[in-house]
Design a protein around this motif. Sequence first.
Motif, short mmCIF file in Angstrom:
data_model
loop_
_atom_site.label_atom_id
_atom_site.label_comp_id
_atom_site.label_asym_id
_atom_site.label_seq_id
_atom_site.Cartn_x
_atom_site.Cartn_y
_atom_site.Cartn_z
N ILE A 318 0.82 -1.20 0.00
CA ILE A 318 0.00 0.00 0.00
C ILE A 318 0.86 1.26 0.00
O ILE A 318 0.50 2.27 -0.61
CB ILE A 318 -0.98 -0.03 1.20
CG1 ILE A 318 -2.06 1.05 1.01
CG2 ILE A 318 -0.25 0.15 2.52
CD1 ILE A 318 -3.16 0.95 2.04
N ASN A 319 2.03 1.21 0.66
CA ASN A 319 2.92 2.38 0.64
C ASN A 319 3.36 2.70 -0.79
O ASN A 319 3.31 3.85 -1.23
CB ASN A 319 4.15 2.13 1.51
CG ASN A 319 3.79 2.01 2.99
OD1 ASN A 319 2.72 2.44 3.41
ND2 ASN A 319 4.68 1.42 3.76
N HIS A 320 3.79 1.68 -1.52
CA HIS A 320 4.21 1.88 -2.91
C HIS A 320 3.04 2.32 -3.77
O HIS A 320 3.18 3.17 -4.67
CB HIS A 320 4.82 0.59 -3.46
CG HIS A 320 5.25 0.70 -4.90
ND1 HIS A 320 6.31 1.48 -5.30
CD2 HIS A 320 4.74 0.14 -6.03
CE1 HIS A 320 6.45 1.39 -6.62
NE2 HIS A 320 5.50 0.58 -7.08
N GLY A 321 1.84 1.75 -3.48
CA GLY A 321 0.65 2.14 -4.25
C GLY A 321 0.35 3.62 -4.12
O GLY A 321 -0.02 4.29 -5.10
N VAL A 322 0.49 4.16 -2.89
CA VAL A 322 0.25 5.60 -2.69
C VAL A 322 1.34 6.42 -3.37
O VAL A 322 1.06 7.42 -4.05
CB VAL A 322 0.21 5.92 -1.18
CG1 VAL A 322 0.17 7.44 -0.95
CG2 VAL A 322 -1.00 5.26 -0.53
N PHE A 357 -7.50 -0.12 -6.22
CA PHE A 357 -6.83 0.73 -5.23
C PHE A 357 -6.67 2.15 -5.77
O PHE A 357 -6.92 3.13 -5.04
CB PHE A 357 -5.46 0.17 -4.87
CG PHE A 357 -4.69 1.03 -3.90
CD1 PHE A 357 -5.01 1.04 -2.56
CD2 PHE A 357 -3.67 1.86 -4.35
CE1 PHE A 357 -4.33 1.85 -1.67
CE2 PHE A 357 -2.99 2.68 -3.46
CZ PHE A 357 -3.31 2.68 -2.12
N ALA A 358 -6.28 2.27 -7.02
CA ALA A 358 -6.13 3.59 -7.61
C ALA A 358 -7.47 4.33 -7.65
O ALA A 358 -7.54 5.54 -7.37
CB ALA A 358 -5.54 3.47 -9.02
N GLN A 359 -8.55 3.61 -7.96
CA GLN A 359 -9.87 4.25 -7.99
C GLN A 359 -10.29 4.71 -6.60
O GLN A 359 -10.88 5.79 -6.44
CB GLN A 359 -10.90 3.28 -8.57
CG GLN A 359 -10.74 3.08 -10.07
CD GLN A 359 -11.74 2.09 -10.62
OE1 GLN A 359 -11.97 1.04 -10.03
NE2 GLN A 359 -12.34 2.42 -11.74
N VAL A 360 -10.01 3.90 -5.59
CA VAL A 360 -10.35 4.29 -4.22
C VAL A 360 -9.62 5.57 -3.84
O VAL A 360 -10.23 6.55 -3.37
CB VAL A 360 -10.00 3.15 -3.24
CG1 VAL A 360 -10.01 3.66 -1.79
CG2 VAL A 360 -10.97 2.00 -3.38
#
Length: 595
Positions: A318-322, A357-360
């Motif tokens: 999730i850190n990398h996703g943000v 995740f990107a949409q959220v």
Amino acid sequence: MSEPTVRILLVEDDLSDAELIGLLFESEGLRAELERVDTKEAFERALLSGGCDLILSDYNVPGFSGLDALRLYRQVGLDVPFLLVSGTIGEEAAVACLKAGAHDYVMKRNLKRLVPAIRRALQDYADRSSLRTMQKRYEQIFERASEGICLMNSQGELQFFNQRLAQILGCSADVLQGFRLLELPDPLPEGACLMPLSGPLGGKTIWASLSLALLSDGLVLGMLTDMTFTRQLEMQLQQAQKMEALGRLAGGIAHDFNNLLSTIIGFTEIAQEELEPKGEAGACFEEVLRAARRGAALTRQLLIVGRRQAAAPEVMGINHGVEELQQMLRRLLGPDVELEVRCTAFPDTILLDRTHFAQVLMNLVINSRDAMPAGGIIQISTDTMQGRVRLTVSDQGTGMSEEIKASIFEPFFTTKEAGKGTGLGLSTVYSIVKQSEAHLELDSRPGEGTTFVISWPPGEGTVQVERPARPPVAQGESRTILVAEDSQPVRQVFAALLERQGYRVLQAADAGEALRVEKAHQGSLDLLLSDVMMPGLKGPELARLLRARRPEMRVILTSGFGSAVDDPEDQADSFLEKPVEAQRLLESVREVLGM
């Protein structure tokens, strides 16, 4: 049936008078046990022993008057009948004794009234005791009832109520006295009615089934049952039915709409390749693509909200996703909104579709941006708490009222002006959260900003790293692809894109024609590119039949229905969700063919 024996405490200093009273009782048939006392101390000891049913006292005892006896009687707290007997008491003294608590008085010159007075006093005492018992029973029923019970005046103001009513309204009993619970309808409704009610001082709003009845003294009796949980279940059912209807609507329009978008996107990309990229026509085609992609994004949101989009959950950090979305998010915010990011989750892995995740995150950030028209700070943070991985998005915006919070996740609900919002952003977030078994918390008050907290269980496994996209190159020589698609424009787009890369393309409008084309084709057939939903046989069934004859053939299935397709990859090496852009199509073909 004989009368029970009456235990009488007799305050009398004259022994002959005491004997006379005893004889009178026998002659009148009153069974009595007499205990005689003639001093204040003896009287007080007898009172404290509590062993009498009635007190009979002379008004004049040396050093101890009838009023003194009454005061001691009241101090001890007994409520058995107290009668005075006197030969000299005057009217004023008699009235004073009655006011002090005596139940009756009898003159010694008229003792024939004594036994009837005793029997009357005992009956009154028995009636009062029975009434007290009944009253205590009603009080217990009143306080232990599962319903809230109250008495209101004509203005709907509470005059009397039980503790359960205070519990239901979520406030203390002391603030309810005189509180106006509701505006009473005129006339009062027959039977129970369902309505929202709120307590004072920030008491919670509840749904209650309320029955009202007018009493003879003008007060209104209210019987209130807390229906909040039942109402919530009904609303959840209504929401589920609404989502099911939306899902059917989304699935119904998605196929045709995505076919149109596939045609628009495909032919526009082909046209762009033929034009000067910096020319005016090239810029126009870029706008066409941008609009088509917005339409595709809207369709995906509809499918997510209607729970009809296929998800591909994977273990991601999730850190990398943000962090990889930061640059794009900053471009969305504009100059007046500052973005602060703090990622401290450890471990930070969750199981979620990266696109979801990107949409959220995008929808939450856009919602925060729109809540701060004058600018402000949006904070994004991650952490790990109580074994769950959390994503928090906070803003300094206008905040939300309780009414808005109750509707904020409903599809198409928006507080924005017409044309400035679809009402699908937060409903998309909510649907993804539910599908991914996450928890969502919302904290917001008017003027105090909004905070969303989403928490996931930790994902187990290795984080999958996305491979960089490879530019398509013309490597299709000697490879034959059968395109089975019932939409002619989409079929033509796919064929044109593939032929431009050097592939040999066979076309079929349905499964039946595809079987005939395959049978007539003498060479190798390397790939079947088929729509899932076609007239007659569906794509997976077509793939099964063709693979029985050509086991080496690879299969790519496409669909605009999202997850309405049951296990599309059963017969597929890859699955593409429409609308399909050129680069994604060609990359998938090359990957499946091992090129």
